[in-house]
Design an enzyme around this catalytic site. Sequence first.
Site, short mmCIF file in Angstrom:
data_model
loop_
_atom_site.label_atom_id
_atom_site.label_comp_id
_atom_site.label_asym_id
_atom_site.label_seq_id
_atom_site.Cartn_x
_atom_site.Cartn_y
_atom_site.Cartn_z
CG ASP A 31 -2.17 0.83 1.06
OD1 ASP A 31 -2.03 2.05 0.81
OD2 ASP A 31 -3.28 0.28 1.15
CG LEU A 33 0.69 3.58 3.99
CD1 LEU A 33 1.69 3.83 5.14
CD2 LEU A 33 -0.43 2.67 4.50
CB SER A 124 -17.30 -0.73 -8.60
OG SER A 124 -18.37 0.10 -8.23
CB THR A 126 -19.42 2.30 -10.46
OG1 THR A 126 -19.61 3.60 -10.99
CG2 THR A 126 -18.04 1.83 -10.80
CE1 TYR A 148 -13.37 3.61 -8.34
CE2 TYR A 148 -15.76 3.76 -8.49
CZ TYR A 148 -14.63 3.13 -8.01
OH TYR A 148 -14.75 2.01 -7.22
CE LYS A 152 -12.44 0.09 -9.05
NZ LYS A 152 -11.29 -0.57 -8.44
CE1 TYR A 176 -15.24 -6.44 -4.20
CE2 TYR A 176 -14.55 -4.24 -3.52
CZ TYR A 176 -14.25 -5.57 -3.79
OH TYR A 176 -12.96 -5.99 -3.63
CG ASN A 178 -23.98 1.00 -2.34
OD1 ASN A 178 -24.37 0.47 -3.39
ND2 ASN A 178 -23.83 2.30 -2.23
CG ASN A 197 -16.73 11.67 -1.60
OD1 ASN A 197 -16.93 12.88 -1.61
ND2 ASN A 197 -15.54 11.13 -1.78
NE ARG A 291 -23.92 11.34 -4.74
CZ ARG A 291 -23.39 10.43 -3.93
NH1 ARG A 291 -22.50 10.82 -3.03
NH2 ARG A 291 -23.76 9.16 -3.99
P1 NAD Z 1 -9.60 2.43 0.29
O1 NAD Z 1 -9.24 3.76 -0.30
O2 NAD Z 1 -9.89 2.36 1.74
O3 NAD Z 1 -8.48 1.34 -0.06
C1 NAD Z 1 -7.69 1.42 -1.23
C2 NAD Z 1 -6.24 1.34 -0.78
O4 NAD Z 1 -5.39 1.39 -1.94
C3 NAD Z 1 -5.82 2.50 0.14
O5 NAD Z 1 -5.21 1.98 1.30
C4 NAD Z 1 -4.83 3.31 -0.71
O6 NAD Z 1 -3.83 3.91 0.09
C5 NAD Z 1 -4.29 2.22 -1.63
N1 NAD Z 1 -3.78 2.71 -2.92
C6 NAD Z 1 -4.37 3.54 -3.80
N2 NAD Z 1 -3.58 3.74 -4.86
C7 NAD Z 1 -2.46 3.00 -4.67
C8 NAD Z 1 -1.26 2.81 -5.41
N3 NAD Z 1 -1.05 3.44 -6.57
N4 NAD Z 1 -0.32 1.99 -4.91
C9 NAD Z 1 -0.50 1.36 -3.72
N5 NAD Z 1 -1.60 1.52 -2.97
C10 NAD Z 1 -2.58 2.34 -3.44
O7 NAD Z 1 -10.85 1.89 -0.56
P2 NAD Z 1 -11.76 0.62 -0.31
O8 NAD Z 1 -13.13 1.12 0.00
O9 NAD Z 1 -11.13 -0.33 0.60
O10 NAD Z 1 -11.80 0.04 -1.79
C11 NAD Z 1 -10.94 -0.99 -2.22
C12 NAD Z 1 -11.19 -1.26 -3.69
O11 NAD Z 1 -12.56 -1.60 -3.89
C13 NAD Z 1 -10.92 -0.04 -4.60
O12 NAD Z 1 -10.32 -0.51 -5.79
C14 NAD Z 1 -12.31 0.47 -4.88
O13 NAD Z 1 -12.37 1.15 -6.12
C15 NAD Z 1 -13.13 -0.79 -4.88
N6 NAD Z 1 -14.54 -0.56 -4.55
C16 NAD Z 1 -14.86 0.06 -3.37
C17 NAD Z 1 -16.19 0.29 -3.07
C18 NAD Z 1 -16.58 1.01 -1.79
O14 NAD Z 1 -17.70 1.46 -1.68
N7 NAD Z 1 -15.73 1.11 -0.78
C19 NAD Z 1 -17.20 -0.10 -3.97
C20 NAD Z 1 -16.84 -0.75 -5.13
C21 NAD Z 1 -15.49 -0.97 -5.43
C1 UD1 Z 2 -21.10 5.77 -4.81
C2 UD1 Z 2 -20.52 6.02 -6.17
C3 UD1 Z 2 -20.16 4.68 -6.82
C4 UD1 Z 2 -19.22 3.90 -5.92
C5 UD1 Z 2 -19.89 3.74 -4.56
C6 UD1 Z 2 -19.00 3.05 -3.58
C7 UD1 Z 2 -21.49 8.10 -7.00
C8 UD1 Z 2 -22.41 8.71 -8.01
N1 UD1 Z 2 -21.46 6.75 -6.99
O1 UD1 Z 2 -22.26 4.96 -4.95
O2 UD1 Z 2 -19.52 4.91 -8.06
O3 UD1 Z 2 -18.93 2.63 -6.49
O4 UD1 Z 2 -20.20 5.04 -4.03
O5 UD1 Z 2 -17.91 3.85 -3.25
O6 UD1 Z 2 -20.81 8.79 -6.26
N2 UD1 Z 2 -26.53 9.97 -0.11
C9 UD1 Z 2 -27.13 11.01 0.57
N3 UD1 Z 2 -26.34 11.85 1.29
C10 UD1 Z 2 -24.99 11.72 1.37
C11 UD1 Z 2 -24.38 10.64 0.67
C12 UD1 Z 2 -25.18 9.79 -0.07
O7 UD1 Z 2 -28.35 11.17 0.51
O8 UD1 Z 2 -24.32 12.54 2.03
C13 UD1 Z 2 -27.39 9.01 -0.86
C14 UD1 Z 2 -27.06 8.91 -2.33
O9 UD1 Z 2 -27.74 9.86 -3.08
C15 UD1 Z 2 -27.48 7.46 -2.62
C16 UD1 Z 2 -27.22 6.72 -1.30
O10 UD1 Z 2 -27.18 7.74 -0.29
O11 UD1 Z 2 -28.85 7.39 -2.89
C17 UD1 Z 2 -25.90 5.96 -1.29
O12 UD1 Z 2 -24.86 6.85 -1.66
P1 UD1 Z 2 -23.32 6.43 -1.58
O13 UD1 Z 2 -23.02 5.85 -0.27
O14 UD1 Z 2 -22.52 7.63 -2.01
O15 UD1 Z 2 -23.18 5.27 -2.66
P2 UD1 Z 2 -23.58 5.24 -4.22
O16 UD1 Z 2 -24.10 6.54 -4.68
O17 UD1 Z 2 -24.45 4.06 -4.43
#
Ligand code: NAD
Ligand code: UD1
Length: 342
Positions: A31, A33, A124, A126, A148, A152, A176, A178, A197, A291
């Site tokens: 990582d 970090l 994702s 997404t 983003y 993917k 994945y 949410n 976010n 949003r």
């Molecule tokens: P996170 O940001 O907590 O974890 C990602 C990690 O990757 C971090 O520790 C970051 O420091 C590290 N990283 C980023 N770029 C790097 C690089 N160039 N070299 C080495 N390390 C690097 O995010 P997460 O929520 O744990 O997500 C993990 C993966 O799952 C991501 O690829 C994300 O896109 C994907 N994902 C997350 C969600 C979500 O809602 N959390 C949903 C769908 C997909």
């Molecule tokens: C978002 C990302 C998606 C990503 C996922 C996981 C966008 C458009 N989509 O999904 O690409 O894979 O996160 O990281 O950003 N909401 C509120 N108030 C807030 C935040 C969210 O009302 O402050 C609502 C949103 O409108 C949505 C729901 O809560 O209806 C979930 O939002 P969020 O947790 O951001 O996930 P996604 O939008 O599904």
Amino acid sequence: MKVLVTGGAGYIGSHTILQLLEAGHHVTAVDNLSNSQMESLLRVQKLAGRSLAFHEADITDPAALDRVFAAAGAEAVIHFAGLKAVGESVSQPLRYYRNNVTGTLNLLEAMDAHDVRTLVFSSSATVYGSNPQMPLKEDSRLGATNPYGRTKQQIEEILTDVQASDGRWRLALLRYFNPVGAHPSGQIGEDPQGPPNNLFPYVTQVAVGRRDMLNVFGGDYPTSDGTGIRDYIHVMDLAAGHLAALDYLAAREGVHTWNLGSGSGHSVLEIIRAFEKAAQTAIPYSLAERRPGDAPVSLADPTAAFRDLGWKAAETLENMCADAWRWQQNNPNGYRVEAAAS
Ligand code: NAD
Ligand code: UD1
């Protein structure tokens, strides 16, 4: 098995590494970090009662990756490293393509050079973009709508091409929905840098007093209460999906794609109510504009993961809220010990 985990210090990576260690695997985490703290992995090792190898390295640096592979002796890779903020990806697309796509190309080259051809990739929901067909199945039409999401989708295509060129690759694309919640110990969890976010971390930060109130993005969607519906999945269930995918790949070559979701949806207002109940505290909120880019509904059809992996999301919404709250209450500033950097 010796497993190399990129992005292992992050939210989903840390929970997955804990389960890998508990299952007896040997873990090397990589990582840079950039979005995480080393503290997460210190806690993972304490919880597991086992240690792991850690390399602070960037996957966009091929020489660093080569050194990591030489040291790790890995048999498989789980690839979490990536940037994941949708809005940021719109304003900084080159950074996202370089980090996510170039980083993955480097990783695949390093794997090939070191004869490691088993990979589980964090994709994702997404990638389905604004496809209105619900629930979403793995063969539903794709069409990511922001940089983003396109990283993917492009990585999925690259992985598919690589497997077509050399049948020895064993690849799992995990889409994945949410991910929310935290380990039930309250020791590790999601620790966003700056204002969150996503809905869950925002709600927990309001509950703990770091934010005044939640904006509910859109109250006029064509849903039961007008707010957006999502398929929330407990991070412990999600982590278990990675171990199941690794097991599956141990016996099969090819590219295999699975949705990891629960198949049932909850509106924003339902989440607020469930969280208020779990935390026994009120969440002040106000209805705000939609949003941009948000879909009204996003729901997985998770039947393929159950059919192939015997995996399904088992945790309740109540536990997602209770565990997220325990983590936030125990760690009001996340992994940082000092006062909150907002
Ligand atoms: P996170 O940001 O907590 O974890 C990602 C990690 O990757 C971090 O520790 C970051 O420091 C590290 N990283 C980023 N770029 C790097 C690089 N160039 N070299 C080495 N390390 C690097 O995010 P997460 O929520 O744990 O997500 C993990 C993966 O799952 C991501 O690829 C994300 O896109 C994907 N994902 C997350 C969600 C979500 O809602 N959390 C949903 C769908 C997909
Ligand atoms: C978002 C990302 C998606 C990503 C996922 C996981 C966008 C458009 N989509 O999904 O690409 O894979 O996160 O990281 O950003 N909401 C509120 N108030 C807030 C935040 C969210 O009302 O402050 C609502 C949103 O409108 C949505 C729901 O809560 O209806 C979930 O939002 P969020 O947790 O951001 O996930 P996604 O939008 O599904």
